[in-house]
Design a protein around this motif. Structure first.
Motif, mmCIF file in Angstrom:
data_model
loop_
_atom_site.group_PDB
_atom_site.id
_atom_site.type_symbol
_atom_site.label_atom_id
_atom_site.label_comp_id
_atom_site.label_asym_id
_atom_site.label_seq_id
_atom_site.Cartn_x
_atom_site.Cartn_y
_atom_site.Cartn_z
ATOM 1 N N GLN A 82 0.733 -1.283 -0.038
ATOM 2 C CA GLN A 82 0.104 -0.027 0.194
ATOM 3 C C GLN A 82 0.821 1.317 -0.127
ATOM 4 N N SER A 83 1.957 1.099 0.591
ATOM 5 C CA SER A 83 2.730 2.237 0.762
ATOM 6 C C SER A 83 3.330 2.677 -0.664
ATOM 7 N N GLY A 84 3.933 1.329 -1.272
ATOM 8 C CA GLY A 84 4.547 1.657 -2.626
ATOM 9 C C GLY A 84 3.641 2.093 -3.556
ATOM 10 N N SER A 85 2.190 1.791 -3.506
ATOM 11 C CA SER A 85 1.399 2.308 -4.326
ATOM 12 C C SER A 85 0.713 3.808 -4.080
ATOM 13 N N THR A 86 0.977 4.138 -2.792
ATOM 14 C CA THR A 86 0.588 5.508 -2.458
ATOM 15 C C THR A 86 1.738 6.447 -2.533
ATOM 16 N N TYR A 87 2.828 5.982 -2.149
ATOM 17 C CA TYR A 87 3.946 7.102 -2.060
ATOM 18 C C TYR A 87 5.050 6.304 -2.809
ATOM 19 N N ALA A 88 5.146 6.575 -4.232
ATOM 20 C CA ALA A 88 6.035 5.636 -4.979
ATOM 21 C C ALA A 88 7.435 5.878 -4.671
ATOM 22 N N SER A 89 7.785 7.231 -4.396
ATOM 23 C CA SER A 89 9.252 7.261 -4.044
ATOM 24 C C SER A 89 9.862 6.962 -2.851
ATOM 25 N N LEU A 90 9.005 6.343 -1.922
ATOM 26 C CA LEU A 90 9.373 6.111 -0.514
ATOM 27 C C LEU A 90 9.784 4.580 -0.683
ATOM 28 N N GLU A 91 10.955 4.493 -0.290
ATOM 29 C CA GLU A 91 11.575 2.933 -0.151
ATOM 30 C C GLU A 91 11.243 2.608 1.366
ATOM 31 N N VAL A 92 10.693 1.374 1.303
ATOM 32 C CA VAL A 92 10.525 0.854 2.719
ATOM 33 C C VAL A 92 11.355 -0.325 2.921
ATOM 34 N N LEU A 93 11.843 -0.622 4.059
ATOM 35 C CA LEU A 93 12.593 -1.863 4.495
ATOM 36 C C LEU A 93 11.506 -2.659 5.091
ATOM 37 N N PRO A 94 11.732 -4.202 5.052
ATOM 38 C CA PRO A 94 10.878 -5.147 5.636
ATOM 39 C C PRO A 94 11.222 -5.479 6.955
ATOM 40 N N HIS A 95 12.061 -4.917 7.537
ATOM 41 C CA HIS A 95 12.532 -5.315 8.986
ATOM 42 C C HIS A 95 11.313 -5.142 10.150
ATOM 43 N N GLU A 96 11.423 -5.784 11.074
ATOM 44 C CA GLU A 96 10.890 -5.797 12.150
ATOM 45 C C GLU A 96 11.714 -4.902 13.120
ATOM 46 N N ALA A 97 11.302 -4.306 14.272
ATOM 47 C CA ALA A 97 12.158 -3.466 14.877
ATOM 48 C C ALA A 97 13.338 -4.319 15.569
ATOM 49 N N LEU A 98 13.349 -5.454 16.107
ATOM 50 C CA LEU A 98 14.267 -5.980 16.667
ATOM 51 C C LEU A 98 15.485 -6.358 15.488
ATOM 52 N N ALA A 99 15.007 -6.255 14.257
ATOM 53 C CA ALA A 99 15.802 -6.595 13.169
ATOM 54 C C ALA A 99 16.744 -5.635 12.506
ATOM 55 N N LEU A 100 16.360 -4.328 13.051
ATOM 56 C CA LEU A 100 17.368 -3.215 12.833
ATOM 57 C C LEU A 100 18.667 -2.977 13.340
ATOM 58 N N ASP A 101 19.569 -2.895 12.410
ATOM 59 C CA ASP A 101 20.996 -3.325 12.999
ATOM 60 C C ASP A 101 21.660 -1.778 12.839
ATOM 61 N N PRO A 102 22.098 -1.401 14.073
ATOM 62 C CA PRO A 102 22.903 -0.311 13.939
ATOM 63 C C PRO A 102 24.071 -0.169 13.047
ATOM 64 N N ALA A 103 24.716 -1.446 13.197
ATOM 65 C CA ALA A 103 25.889 -1.425 12.092
ATOM 66 C C ALA A 103 25.428 -1.144 11.049
ATOM 67 N N ARG A 132 17.138 -1.231 21.351
ATOM 68 C CA ARG A 132 17.399 -1.114 19.864
ATOM 69 C C ARG A 132 17.204 0.183 19.470
ATOM 70 N N VAL A 133 16.107 0.772 19.857
ATOM 71 C CA VAL A 133 15.926 2.421 19.448
ATOM 72 C C VAL A 133 17.050 3.017 20.213
ATOM 73 N N ARG A 134 17.464 2.805 21.347
ATOM 74 C CA ARG A 134 18.428 3.756 21.915
ATOM 75 C C ARG A 134 19.933 3.537 20.941
ATOM 76 N N ASP A 135 20.123 2.330 20.668
ATOM 77 C CA ASP A 135 21.367 1.920 19.917
ATOM 78 C C ASP A 135 21.356 2.618 18.543
ATOM 79 N N LEU A 136 20.246 2.845 18.186
ATOM 80 C CA LEU A 136 20.071 3.586 16.904
ATOM 81 C C LEU A 136 20.254 4.940 16.785
ATOM 82 N N LEU A 137 20.249 5.741 17.928
ATOM 83 C CA LEU A 137 20.295 6.968 18.324
ATOM 84 C C LEU A 137 21.557 7.649 17.914
ATOM 85 N N ALA A 138 21.543 9.052 17.225
ATOM 86 C CA ALA A 138 22.907 9.711 17.343
ATOM 87 C C ALA A 138 23.036 10.318 18.861
ATOM 88 N N PRO A 139 24.288 10.766 19.048
ATOM 89 C CA PRO A 139 24.486 11.179 20.583
ATOM 90 C C PRO A 139 23.611 12.140 21.027
#
Length: 201
Positions: A82-103, A132-139
């Motif tokens: 739905q996101s792709g059809s509504t906002y074609a220029s927006l790339e969306v990753l399929p990750h769940e929150a805990l699969a988001l890797d800061p590295a 995980r959210v904390r680890d993804l934050l800039a200082p």
């Protein structure tokens, strides 16, 4: 690493109406940018912003239109479509929150977790997600969250404010602000908008 299924996954067809509701509101020209306006105010110009659980893409698209560098993530394939059809220029990753890797993803000036994402997480994963959210934050990064404090739809949980605040503290974050809406109304009993930042040493 295997994580427990999210409450959203377990609810299955019970959550189908979410995308349909917002599709109708967008097509009707309604204002659906409340979260994005506040997120924009919290971030520096041209910020790196991570939108966890981006759904149909409305918040990410609005932030992208405001000049931010947005990474959108949404594990539900129907919402990504739905996101792709509504906002074609927006790339969306399929990750769940805990699969988001800061590295892999780097750090962000702002992490956005709105649309009741917190009350649909997998059972017992709330602190892990906040860590995980904390680890993804800039200082100097911050977090914008918003969710109903009581279960509102199929599969969601009740997440009392005091329990959330305890989870925040245990995850190395701290509450900077609590509001009752994205228009910064005073706190209410059934819904909360939170601004978090890393805990001070």
């Amino acid at each position: 690493m295997t994580h427990p299924p999210t409450r959203w996954e377990l609810a299955g067809e019970g959550n189908k109406g979410y995308g349909e509701t917002f599709a109708h509101r967008v097509s009707a020209g309604e204002d659906v940018d409340g979260e994005a306006r506040l997120a924009d105010a919290l971030a520096p110009r041209n910020a790196r912003i991570l939108d966890i659980g981006s759904g149909m893409g409305r918040v990410s698209a609005a932030l992208q239109a405001r000049g931010h560098r947005v990474v959108a993530t949404e594990p539900d394939p129907s919402l990504r479509a739905q996101s792709g059809s509504t906002y074609a220029s927006l790339e969306v990753l399929p990750h769940e929150a805990l699969a988001l890797d800061p590295a892999e993803l780097g750090s962000f000036d702002l992490v956005v977790v709105v649309g009741n994402v917190m009350i649909y997480l997998g059972e017992g994963t709330e602190r892990s997600v906040l860590e995980r959210v904390r680890d993804l934050l800039a200082p100097d990064g911050r977090v914008l969250l918003g969710f109903h404090l009581t279960a509102v739809k199929s599969g969601s949980r009740t997440y009392p404010a005091d329990e959330f605040v305890a989870d925040v503290a245990a995850s190395g974050l701290r509450v900077v602000h609590r509001f009752g809406s994205y228009e910064l109304r005073e706190p209410v009993d059934d819904y909360a908008v939170w601004v978090l930042e890393p805990a001070r040493a």
